[in-house]
Design a protein around this motif. Structure first.
Motif, mmCIF file in Angstrom:
data_model
loop_
_atom_site.group_PDB
_atom_site.id
_atom_site.type_symbol
_atom_site.label_atom_id
_atom_site.label_comp_id
_atom_site.label_asym_id
_atom_site.label_seq_id
_atom_site.Cartn_x
_atom_site.Cartn_y
_atom_site.Cartn_z
ATOM 1 N N SER A 89 -2.018 14.900 -5.571
ATOM 2 C CA SER A 89 -3.218 15.684 -5.891
ATOM 3 C C SER A 89 -4.365 14.827 -6.405
ATOM 4 N N ASP A 90 -4.038 13.566 -6.725
ATOM 5 C CA ASP A 90 -5.085 12.671 -7.262
ATOM 6 C C ASP A 90 -5.776 11.972 -6.093
ATOM 7 N N CYS A 91 -6.692 12.701 -5.474
ATOM 8 C CA CYS A 91 -7.359 12.169 -4.276
ATOM 9 C C CYS A 91 -8.189 10.928 -4.571
ATOM 10 N N TYR A 92 -8.820 10.884 -5.743
ATOM 11 C CA TYR A 92 -9.676 9.740 -6.066
ATOM 12 C C TYR A 92 -8.854 8.456 -6.110
ATOM 13 N N GLN A 93 -7.698 8.501 -6.788
ATOM 14 C CA GLN A 93 -6.863 7.297 -6.896
ATOM 15 C C GLN A 93 -6.272 6.920 -5.539
ATOM 16 N N LEU A 94 -5.879 7.927 -4.756
ATOM 17 C CA LEU A 94 -5.360 7.640 -3.424
ATOM 18 C C LEU A 94 -6.410 6.956 -2.562
ATOM 19 N N SER A 95 -7.636 7.451 -2.641
ATOM 20 C CA SER A 95 -8.724 6.856 -1.873
ATOM 21 C C SER A 95 -8.999 5.430 -2.318
ATOM 22 N N ASP A 96 -8.968 5.201 -3.618
ATOM 23 C CA ASP A 96 -9.236 3.866 -4.152
ATOM 24 C C ASP A 96 -8.180 2.860 -3.681
ATOM 25 N N SER A 107 -6.205 3.154 -1.029
ATOM 26 C CA SER A 107 -6.311 2.981 0.417
ATOM 27 C C SER A 107 -7.432 2.030 0.785
ATOM 28 N N LEU A 108 -8.591 2.207 0.156
ATOM 29 C CA LEU A 108 -9.726 1.339 0.463
ATOM 30 C C LEU A 108 -9.428 -0.115 0.103
ATOM 31 N N ARG A 109 -8.748 -0.302 -1.020
ATOM 32 C CA ARG A 109 -8.436 -1.671 -1.452
ATOM 33 C C ARG A 109 -7.554 -2.375 -0.418
ATOM 34 N N TYR A 110 -6.531 -1.659 0.066
ATOM 35 C CA TYR A 110 -5.636 -2.274 1.034
ATOM 36 C C TYR A 110 -6.265 -2.348 2.427
ATOM 37 N N PHE A 111 -7.138 -1.367 2.745
ATOM 38 C CA PHE A 111 -7.868 -1.464 4.008
ATOM 39 C C PHE A 111 -8.734 -2.717 4.032
ATOM 40 N N ASP A 112 -9.326 -3.058 2.896
ATOM 41 C CA ASP A 112 -10.146 -4.269 2.812
ATOM 42 C C ASP A 112 -9.306 -5.516 3.081
ATOM 43 N N LYS A 113 -8.107 -5.551 2.512
ATOM 44 C CA LYS A 113 -7.223 -6.704 2.728
ATOM 45 C C LYS A 113 -6.832 -6.815 4.200
ATOM 46 N N ILE A 114 -6.521 -5.661 4.800
ATOM 47 C CA ILE A 114 -6.175 -5.664 6.222
ATOM 48 C C ILE A 114 -7.372 -6.101 7.056
ATOM 49 N N GLY A 115 -8.555 -5.659 6.655
ATOM 50 C CA GLY A 115 -9.762 -6.040 7.385
ATOM 51 C C GLY A 115 -10.021 -7.524 7.348
ATOM 52 N N VAL A 116 -9.816 -8.155 6.180
ATOM 53 C CA VAL A 116 -10.012 -9.604 6.058
ATOM 54 C C VAL A 116 -9.037 -10.348 6.962
ATOM 55 N N ALA A 117 -7.759 -9.946 6.915
ATOM 56 C CA ALA A 117 -6.756 -10.604 7.757
ATOM 57 C C ALA A 117 -7.054 -10.379 9.236
ATOM 58 N N SER A 118 -7.554 -9.185 9.586
ATOM 59 C CA SER A 118 -7.894 -8.896 10.977
ATOM 60 C C SER A 118 -9.030 -9.779 11.463
ATOM 61 N N GLU A 119 -9.979 -10.067 10.573
ATOM 62 C CA GLU A 119 -11.083 -10.953 10.935
ATOM 63 C C GLU A 119 -10.573 -12.355 11.245
ATOM 64 N N GLY A 145 0.822 -1.209 0.000
ATOM 65 C CA GLY A 145 0.000 0.000 0.000
ATOM 66 C C GLY A 145 0.852 1.253 0.000
ATOM 67 N N ARG A 146 1.895 1.259 0.825
ATOM 68 C CA ARG A 146 2.789 2.406 0.849
ATOM 69 C C ARG A 146 3.445 2.625 -0.512
ATOM 70 N N GLU A 147 3.877 1.520 -1.149
ATOM 71 C CA GLU A 147 4.521 1.654 -2.449
ATOM 72 C C GLU A 147 3.554 2.218 -3.488
ATOM 73 N N ASP A 148 2.327 1.678 -3.501
ATOM 74 C CA ASP A 148 1.350 2.145 -4.493
ATOM 75 C C ASP A 148 0.963 3.601 -4.242
ATOM 76 N N ILE A 149 0.779 3.950 -2.984
ATOM 77 C CA ILE A 149 0.421 5.334 -2.677
ATOM 78 C C ILE A 149 1.576 6.274 -3.008
ATOM 79 N N GLY A 150 2.788 5.831 -2.754
ATOM 80 C CA GLY A 150 3.947 6.667 -3.054
ATOM 81 C C GLY A 150 4.147 6.909 -4.526
ATOM 82 N N ALA A 151 3.611 6.001 -5.352
ATOM 83 C CA ALA A 151 3.772 6.157 -6.803
ATOM 84 C C ALA A 151 2.694 7.028 -7.432
ATOM 85 N N VAL A 152 1.720 7.495 -6.631
ATOM 86 C CA VAL A 152 0.596 8.290 -7.149
ATOM 87 C C VAL A 152 0.803 9.757 -6.800
ATOM 88 N N ASP A 153 0.379 10.604 -7.693
ATOM 89 C CA ASP A 153 0.437 12.050 -7.460
ATOM 90 C C ASP A 153 -0.450 12.399 -6.262
#
Length: 738
Positions: A544-551, A553-565, A534-542
């Protein structure tokens, strides 16, 4: 401050010899041990008469590695050297026996003079050392003032036709290491040897000889060959000592080891099937099994075919007395029992022969390559330890190519083939242990007695109180005493129940921790990966592109959520076993507990190709969740183990179900399609420490039975699977269930 150093008198050497070597018999045994440590294949103890004080001689001949001049000076003349403690294995791989560095003191005890002759292999010189031990009796001389010299010259004693060759040829025709060895001649004997002392020496030397296997191994061409004699000992007597001629000849293994209490032998084919012969001394019994399955895994064993012979002794007093009485015809004394146990200690172990030759260090004293002592600790009732067994395993270089030697001669390389060999040898031993358990069971409480009333039935003092009241009704003091003691026993029984329940939970908790660590590490790894990627992907994005950053983040948050369950579920499974105090059991759905148990075994079941199923049950129940889960964990674990051993073309299914009975009791069931339980074993499996698994501890069903019967007043029952092959266990809870 003035300083000085200790300077021993010469006579200290004689004193040490008397203190450290308790008898002439022990002295000779010590010299023979030194020959063994030098990798000798043969030792001859030659007696030259008359064997009286001041006359005669004893010579110990061997064909070992011998000593060069540097070794003679730095090792043999170094009293108390620790070279054998530093090097615990010989060049050949033998476990060294003489570890104290006192062989030369043994020689000083036996005679007034010593002549040592030694020649290493391929050497063109022979060393000769002479010692007059009387020089060490001079009260005026110090130890460092006594000079010892040696000569080197053309080989004589160990020449092609020298005295060593003649003495070995006199003992037997061939098979010794020509042109090398050491002889130690002690002349001017310090004691008179009689028949009793010669017999004691022979008896002591038998303990250095390992019993030979009864069956013959195969060579690389498939032909039977006698195992190569790894170490031979002979006694010889010259004409002047002819009165002892009846004691001459080869020393054989102790006759007391000729009749083991139990013996299993046979062969295992490359596919894991085998033929097994079992023999038992008391009560007399034997059986033969052909084409029996020794391997219960999907893949074929990688060790190759082999044959085996395993003999086992019970070490308790009565068993040893019975067997020694059969051999000797008389009841064994306490000293004879002590000697037998010490002899068994010396030679116990399981050896490996390859093409008829012993592979070291397998079978050496203290070498427990099968892990028998650990198995015994885990299950003392059923398993045997390394000091109870003398065995042989026969392999061939061509038939077992994956059993490779270590470069340091410390056995085989750790490999899948070696691991499979251990599993199969333990499977063969397990068949002996199972029969041994049955033979010894007659002295224990029967299974029916064990189950009736639970293990706490013997704490009930009702019968005792009634007898006392009937016989001593007027003795109020006695009646009061018995009543008080009865209440104390009952209170102690309740305390033991509580402790046993706690440790029953801990026993299963150990297995739970292994599974939680395994699955928890996987879940944690997924969280770590999600954070890093997630850090690598976010670091590679501009930025100012909030939509892509949000997308992202949510994708990796979902993965973390599954593992947390996954982690949350794991913690929930172990929560009932926590140490905090709990109040009344909560009301819960039975199928929720079934679901948690299935989740816990999901990975294991899938890896073993077993379908783990649960019936939907619409039942609410109030019961201690930890107790019920513990019962199910043990039953399901056993069911998966045995079902997984079915072939892939047969159904592999384990099913959990439950019901509320008409009397409002709760019954949970675990059914499988495994091989089922043999008729002769159906009572025994509930006994503590009885296990059909090669490495089983045998406590699972005992723990379950204790919980169900003693705590809940119910019963644990084995039934025939109504659907055909397999086992069906039912646990019924009668008390404390709402």
């Amino acid at each position: 401050m003035k300083q000085g150093s200790l300077r021993p008198k010469a006579r200290i050497l004689r004193t040490l010899g008397a203190e450290l070597i308790s008898s002439d018999k022990v002295a000779l045994v010590e010299l023979v041990k030194n020959a063994y440590d030098a990798d000798a294949s043969v030792v001859c103890v030659e007696f030259k008469g008359p064997l009286v004080v001041g006359q005669g001689a004893i010579t110990v001949w061997d064909d070992g590695h011998a000593m060069d001049e540097a070794t003679l000076e730095s090792a043999w003349l170094d009293i108390g050297t620790n070279i054998k403690k530093q090097r615990t294995r010989s060049v050949k791989g033998r476990r060294v026996l003489g570890e104290k560095g006192i062989g030369r003191l043994a020689a000083s005890r036996l005679g007034q003079r010593l002549e040592l002759v030694t020649r290493t292999a391929l050497s063109d010189i022979e060393l000769t050392l002479d010692i007059d031990w009387s020089e060490f009796d001079n009260d005026e001389m110090y130890l460092d003032e006594v000079q010892i010299g040696w000569n080197s010259g053309t080989p004589i004693a160990y020449s092609e036709r020298g005295p060593a060759a003649k003495i070995f040829e006199f003992c037997f025709q061939d098979g010794w290491n020509r042109g090398r060895g050491t002889s130690i001649c002690m002349s001017g004997l310090t004691k008179t040897w009689d028949r009793e002392s010669i017999l004691e020496l022979r008896t002591a030397l038998t303990r250095l000889i390992r019993p030979k296997p009864a069956q013959l191994p195969f060579d690389r061409h498939g032909k039977t060959v006698p195992p190569a004699a790894e170490f031979r000992i002979y006694l010889t007597f010259d004409e002047k000592a002819r009165e002892f001629a009846e004691y001459a000849g080869e020393i054989s293994a102790p006759e007391d080891l000729a009749l083991p209490h139990y013996k299993v032998s046979g062969c295992v084919e490359a596919d894991g099937t085998g033929s097994v012969i079992y023999e038992q001394l008391n009560p007399p019994y034997s059986s033969v099994e052909s084409d029996c399955v020794m391997w219960h895994y999907d893949s074929q064993p990688r060790c190759g075919a082999f044959s085996f012979e395993l003999s086992v002794w019970d070490r308790d007093r009565q068993a040893l007395q019975d067997s020694l009485a059969l051999i000797n015809g008389t009841k064994a004394s306490s000293s004879q029992l002590k000697v037998f146990r010490e002899t068994l200690d010396d030679v116990a172990g399981v050896s490996i022969y390859r093409d008829g030759f012993r592979v070291f260090p397998f079978g050496e004293h203290g070498n427990d390559w099968l892990g028998l002592d650990l198995r015994r600790v885990q299950n003392p009732t059923m398993r045997v330890s390394n000091n109870q067994i003398i065995g042989s395993v026969f392999v061939t270089a061509d038939g077992n190519p994956d059993l490779q030697d270590q470069s340091n001669r410390e056995g085989f390389l750790a490999s899948p083939a070696y691991a499979d060999l251990i599993k199969l040898v333990l499977a063969a031993l397990g068949r002996l242990e199972k029969n041994r358990y049955d033979a010894r069971r007659r002295d224990r409480q029967s299974s029916a007695e064990f189950k009736e009333g639970g293990i706490f039935a013997n704490f009930d003092m009702t019968d005792l109180k009634e007898v006392v009241r009937a016989s001593y009704s007027q003795d109020q003091k006695l009646l009061t005493f018995v009543d008080n003691k009865s209440r104390q026993v009952e209170a102690s029984a309740r305390e033991v129940k509580t402790i046993l329940k706690r440790y029953s939970r801990l026993a299963v908790l150990g297995g739970l921790v292994d599974r939680i660590l395994h699955d928890g590490r996987n879940a944690l790894a997924r969280i770590v990966d999600a954070v890093e990627f997630g850090r690598e992907d976010i670091g590679a994005v501009d930025n100012s592109d909030c939509y892509q950053l949000s997308d992202i983040s949510l994708r990796y948050f979902d993965k973390i959520g599954v593992a947390s369950e996954v982690l949350r579920a794991l913690f929930k499974q172990i929560e009932p076993f926590g140490g905090r105090k709990r109040g009344r059991p909560k009301r819960m759905r039975l199928d929720a507990i079934f679901e948690r148990v299935c989740d816990l075994f999901d990975s294991e079941a899938r890896s073993k190709k077993v379908a783990l199923e649960r019936e939907n049950v619409d039942i609410d129940v109030s019961i201690d969740e930890a107790d019920l889960q513990l019962v199910l964990l043990n039953l399901v674990d056993n069911a998966i183990y045995w079902t997984a051993r079915q072939s892939d073309d047969e159904p592999k299914v384990v099913t959990i179900s439950g019901r509320i009975n008409q009397d409002e009791t709760l019954t949970v069931c675990v059914k499988d399609t495994g091989p089922g339980v043999e008729r002769g074993c159906q009572d025994r499996i509930f006994e503590p420490y009885y296990s059909e698994k090669p490495d089983g501890v045998g406590l699972g069903l005992s723990i379950v039975g204790n919980i169900v019967e003693d705590i809940y007043g119910g019963e644990l029952t084995l039934l025939d699977n109504p659907e055909g092959q397999g086992a069906l266990f039912e646990a019924t809870f009668r008390r404390r269930v709402q």
